[in-house]
Design a protein around this motif. Sequence first.
Motif, PDB file in Angstrom:
ATOM      1  N   UNK A  19       0.825  -1.148  -0.034  1.00 40.58           N
ATOM      2  CA  UNK A  19      -0.008  -0.117  -0.021  1.00 40.58           C
ATOM      3  C   UNK A  19       0.794   1.402   0.036  1.00 40.58           C
ATOM      4  N   UNK A  20       2.396   1.112   0.207  1.00 39.80           N
ATOM      5  CA  UNK A  20       3.058   2.423   0.458  1.00 39.80           C
ATOM      6  C   UNK A  20       4.454   1.986   0.024  1.00 39.80           C
ATOM      7  N   UNK A  21       5.199   2.892  -0.665  1.00 41.07           N
ATOM      8  CA  UNK A  21       6.523   2.678  -1.021  1.00 41.07           C
ATOM      9  C   UNK A  21       7.158   4.144  -1.097  1.00 41.07           C
ATOM     10  N   UNK A  22       8.329   4.370  -0.623  1.00 42.09           N
ATOM     11  CA  UNK A  22       9.381   5.579  -0.882  1.00 42.09           C
ATOM     12  C   UNK A  22      10.643   5.283  -1.293  1.00 42.09           C
ATOM     13  N   UNK A 141      12.383  12.662   4.644  1.00 41.93           N
ATOM     14  CA  UNK A 141      13.786  11.928   5.285  1.00 41.93           C
ATOM     15  C   UNK A 141      13.085  10.874   6.382  1.00 41.93           C
ATOM     16  N   UNK A 142      12.107  11.599   7.286  1.00 40.00           N
ATOM     17  CA  UNK A 142      11.679  10.789   8.343  1.00 40.00           C
ATOM     18  C   UNK A 142      10.840   9.420   7.915  1.00 40.00           C
ATOM     19  N   UNK A 143      10.268   9.799   6.582  1.00 40.83           N
ATOM     20  CA  UNK A 143       9.381   8.328   5.968  1.00 40.83           C
ATOM     21  C   UNK A 143      10.516   7.395   5.627  1.00 40.83           C
ATOM     22  N   UNK A 146      11.714   5.437   8.520  1.00 43.36           N
ATOM     23  CA  UNK A 146      11.057   4.478   8.980  1.00 43.36           C
ATOM     24  C   UNK A 146      10.763   3.202   8.117  1.00 43.36           C
ATOM     25  N   UNK A 147      10.697   3.510   6.800  1.00 41.34           N
ATOM     26  CA  UNK A 147      10.341   2.825   5.717  1.00 41.34           C
ATOM     27  C   UNK A 147      11.422   1.566   5.734  1.00 41.34           C
ATOM     28  N   UNK A 148      12.753   2.034   5.779  1.00 42.68           N
ATOM     29  CA  UNK A 148      13.981   1.332   5.829  1.00 42.68           C
ATOM     30  C   UNK A 148      14.233   0.510   6.906  1.00 42.68           C
ATOM     31  N   UNK A 149      13.493   0.737   7.866  1.00 42.11           N
ATOM     32  CA  UNK A 149      13.858  -0.203   9.457  1.00 42.11           C
ATOM     33  C   UNK A 149      13.358  -1.682   9.071  1.00 42.11           C
ATOM     34  N   UNK A 150      14.125  -2.568   9.905  1.00 41.31           N
ATOM     35  CA  UNK A 150      13.820  -3.922   9.483  1.00 41.31           C
ATOM     36  C   UNK A 150      12.419  -4.121   9.659  1.00 41.31           C
ATOM     37  N   UNK A 151      11.641  -3.752  10.287  1.00 44.86           N
ATOM     38  CA  UNK A 151      10.065  -3.956  10.610  1.00 44.86           C
ATOM     39  C   UNK A 151       9.576  -2.506  10.696  1.00 44.86           C
ATOM     40  N   UNK A 152       9.069  -1.900   9.384  1.00 42.30           N
ATOM     41  CA  UNK A 152       8.418  -0.522   9.684  1.00 42.30           C
ATOM     42  C   UNK A 152       7.187  -0.545  10.564  1.00 42.30           C
ATOM     43  N   UNK A 153       6.889   0.407  11.118  1.00 43.12           N
ATOM     44  CA  UNK A 153       5.688   0.491  11.826  1.00 43.12           C
ATOM     45  C   UNK A 153       4.602   1.061  10.908  1.00 43.12           C
ATOM     46  N   UNK A 154       3.622   0.643  10.589  1.00 41.65           N
ATOM     47  CA  UNK A 154       2.663   1.274   9.622  1.00 41.65           C
ATOM     48  C   UNK A 154       2.021   2.331  10.321  1.00 41.65           C
TER      49      UNK A 154
END
Length: 290
Positions: A19-22, A141-143, A146-154
């Motif tokens: 549903x989301x990608x950056x 940058x914040x997105x 978070x997106x590149x963490x091992x388990x992003x928080x939705x």
Amino acid sequence: MIPVYNIGDFFETPVSGKNFHINRLEEINPLPLRIKSPHKHNFHEIFFLTEGEFQHNVDIHQYNIKGNQLFFIVMGQLHIWAKNLSPAIKGYRLMFNDAVFSSITTSNQIVFELLYNKSLIEHPLIDLNDSENSSILFYSEQLIKEYETAIPNVTTLNALLFLFLNEICKEVSSSAFQQKQRNSMNIFIQFNKLLSDNLTDHKGIDFYAENLAISSVKLNKVIKECSLMPFTKFVITKLLSEAKLLLVTTDLSVNEISYKLGYLDTSYFIRSFKKSEKTTPNNFRKYFEK
């Protein structure tokens, strides 16, 4: 048939339920071979360019995107990826569909009012001043972080995307974006979807008013408020947009396109097209064959 792609289709290995990608533009990968051009998306896409420039073609319009600009591609628009994408560009690409906002009602409203605004759809480029650029850069940058963490928080991603879009709304509100009554905008969005599904078979306002459970007078008022056009002109504009897409993306003859769009008289269709575009359908097609 013009292909319609999901976000997950743009990965080398397709990903379902995305549903989301950056991503950063300087790290963007070549399109997978299965992605055909032109195509449509069932998601929204925003490019935030910080350096360099490139071209995109959306709904048969070419746009030159430069540094400190935002560029919007709304779900359902015809999209032709730029062939001259330069490795020197920097910035961000966000992809998201309406499902990403299912848990945040306020954000969903912002998406509707922002992305379905006629001014923005017709003029999808926004110039940013230093202050606006700084704020949108921060949330980008914040997105990414978070997106590149091992388990992003939705939930965190949704909240950050809300703040990102809210910053854009501030800029649009001060330029092209005109505040609409939320009820009118929601009716207009429902009408637009209904029209897309029934354009060739139903060209009278009564059909749409009845399906939306409002009067024809009310519907015409809403369309005027949100598009600055009365119902009849809005439908004609929509028909001619579909005609242009068919001329560029298919081998159908002008007669076949006229029939497909519900015109009983091809000569009338040609006259309408020429009045709007200042050229004939055949000449329009030849221009894009160059």
